[in-house]
Design a protein around this motif. Sequence first.
Motif, PDB file in Angstrom:
ATOM      1  N   UNK A   1      39.594  42.039  34.870  1.00  0.00           N
ATOM      2  CA  UNK A   1      38.381  42.472  35.567  1.00  0.00           C
ATOM      3  C   UNK A   1      38.773  43.436  36.677  1.00  0.00           C
ATOM      4  N   UNK A   2      38.135  44.596  36.739  1.00  0.00           N
ATOM      5  CA  UNK A   2      38.447  45.553  37.789  1.00  0.00           C
ATOM      6  C   UNK A   2      37.764  46.889  37.579  1.00  0.00           C
ATOM      7  N   UNK A   3      38.118  47.859  38.424  1.00  0.00           N
ATOM      8  CA  UNK A   3      37.506  49.194  38.376  1.00  0.00           C
ATOM      9  C   UNK A   3      38.136  50.116  37.350  1.00  0.00           C
ATOM     10  N   UNK A   4      39.382  49.867  36.979  1.00  0.00           N
ATOM     11  CA  UNK A   4      40.112  50.773  36.090  1.00  0.00           C
ATOM     12  C   UNK A   4      39.654  50.584  34.641  1.00  0.00           C
ATOM     13  N   UNK A   5      38.785  51.469  34.188  1.00  0.00           N
ATOM     14  CA  UNK A   5      38.200  51.343  32.851  1.00  0.00           C
ATOM     15  C   UNK A   5      39.215  51.553  31.736  1.00  0.00           C
ATOM     16  N   UNK A   6      40.364  52.169  32.036  1.00  0.00           N
ATOM     17  CA  UNK A   6      41.385  52.388  31.010  1.00  0.00           C
ATOM     18  C   UNK A   6      41.988  51.070  30.528  1.00  0.00           C
TER      19      UNK A   6
ATOM     20  N   UNK B   1      40.839  47.632  31.945  1.00  0.00           N
ATOM     21  CA  UNK B   1      40.060  46.414  32.215  1.00  0.00           C
ATOM     22  C   UNK B   1      39.080  46.117  31.081  1.00  0.00           C
ATOM     23  N   UNK B   2      38.941  44.831  30.780  1.00  0.00           N
ATOM     24  CA  UNK B   2      38.002  44.383  29.758  1.00  0.00           C
ATOM     25  C   UNK B   2      36.588  44.299  30.319  1.00  0.00           C
ATOM     26  N   UNK B   3      36.486  43.973  31.583  1.00  0.00           N
ATOM     27  CA  UNK B   3      35.191  43.880  32.270  1.00  0.00           C
ATOM     28  C   UNK B   3      35.257  44.818  33.468  1.00  0.00           C
ATOM     29  N   UNK B   4      34.557  45.942  33.361  1.00  0.00           N
ATOM     30  CA  UNK B   4      34.605  46.949  34.425  1.00  0.00           C
ATOM     31  C   UNK B   4      33.589  46.614  35.516  1.00  0.00           C
ATOM     32  N   UNK B   5      34.065  46.589  36.750  1.00  0.00           N
ATOM     33  CA  UNK B   5      33.197  46.442  37.918  1.00  0.00           C
ATOM     34  C   UNK B   5      33.367  47.720  38.735  1.00  0.00           C
ATOM     35  N   UNK B   6      32.282  48.447  38.900  1.00  0.00           N
ATOM     36  CA  UNK B   6      32.364  49.797  39.457  1.00  0.00           C
ATOM     37  C   UNK B   6      32.186  49.875  40.963  1.00  0.00           C
ATOM     38  N   UNK B   7      32.049  48.756  41.624  1.00  0.00           N
ATOM     39  CA  UNK B   7      31.828  48.784  43.073  1.00  0.00           C
ATOM     40  C   UNK B   7      33.093  49.262  43.783  1.00  0.00           C
TER      41      UNK B   7
END
Length: 194
Positions: free
Chosen positions: A91-96, A98-104
Amino acid sequence: MQRPFKELKHTKKKKESVVSLVEKKQVNDMLSKSSIGGKLAEETNTYRGVVIKYSEPPEARIPKKRWRFYVFKDNENMPTLYMHRQSAYLIGRDRKVCDLAVDHPSCSKQHAALQYRLVPYEKADGRRARAVRPYIIDLGSSNETFVNNKPIEPQRYVELREKDVLKFGFSSREYVLLHDESKDDILDDDYQED
């Protein structure tokens, strides 16, 4: 039966190079199976060119229960996230990676991981058994991970229960953990009909 290095015939130079390649492969296999740290670990735990902060424990398992996150933002229902198809979710911001993207912006690139683990427990009749249970681990994020509005300690697994609410950083999104066998009651658990 084939003899090893049959195609090399009698050339000593070729034999040495193949043997050194075999030795290198054995050393690499041995290093990848052992617990290594530092720069060498960084080089081995990469995905799409990004160093992954998290690696799964040996007790990792894919759950049989169909866990899901019901996501809410400012009391608005967002799409449901089905979280039972893998043994772990980064889980995290790095879309490359992370399975669950959190954009905050307050969330780290690799903020936390949801991990399903096979753990022992004691049944009501005293017998020992094992079950796959969900856990969350904060990966040393700058702005913490919250379970039921309480910050969790970084780098420690925290067991999650049905109806737990997760928050990451200062994001207003709330992730409610439920599964397919969760009660579909409209009434509160505390309220009882006469």
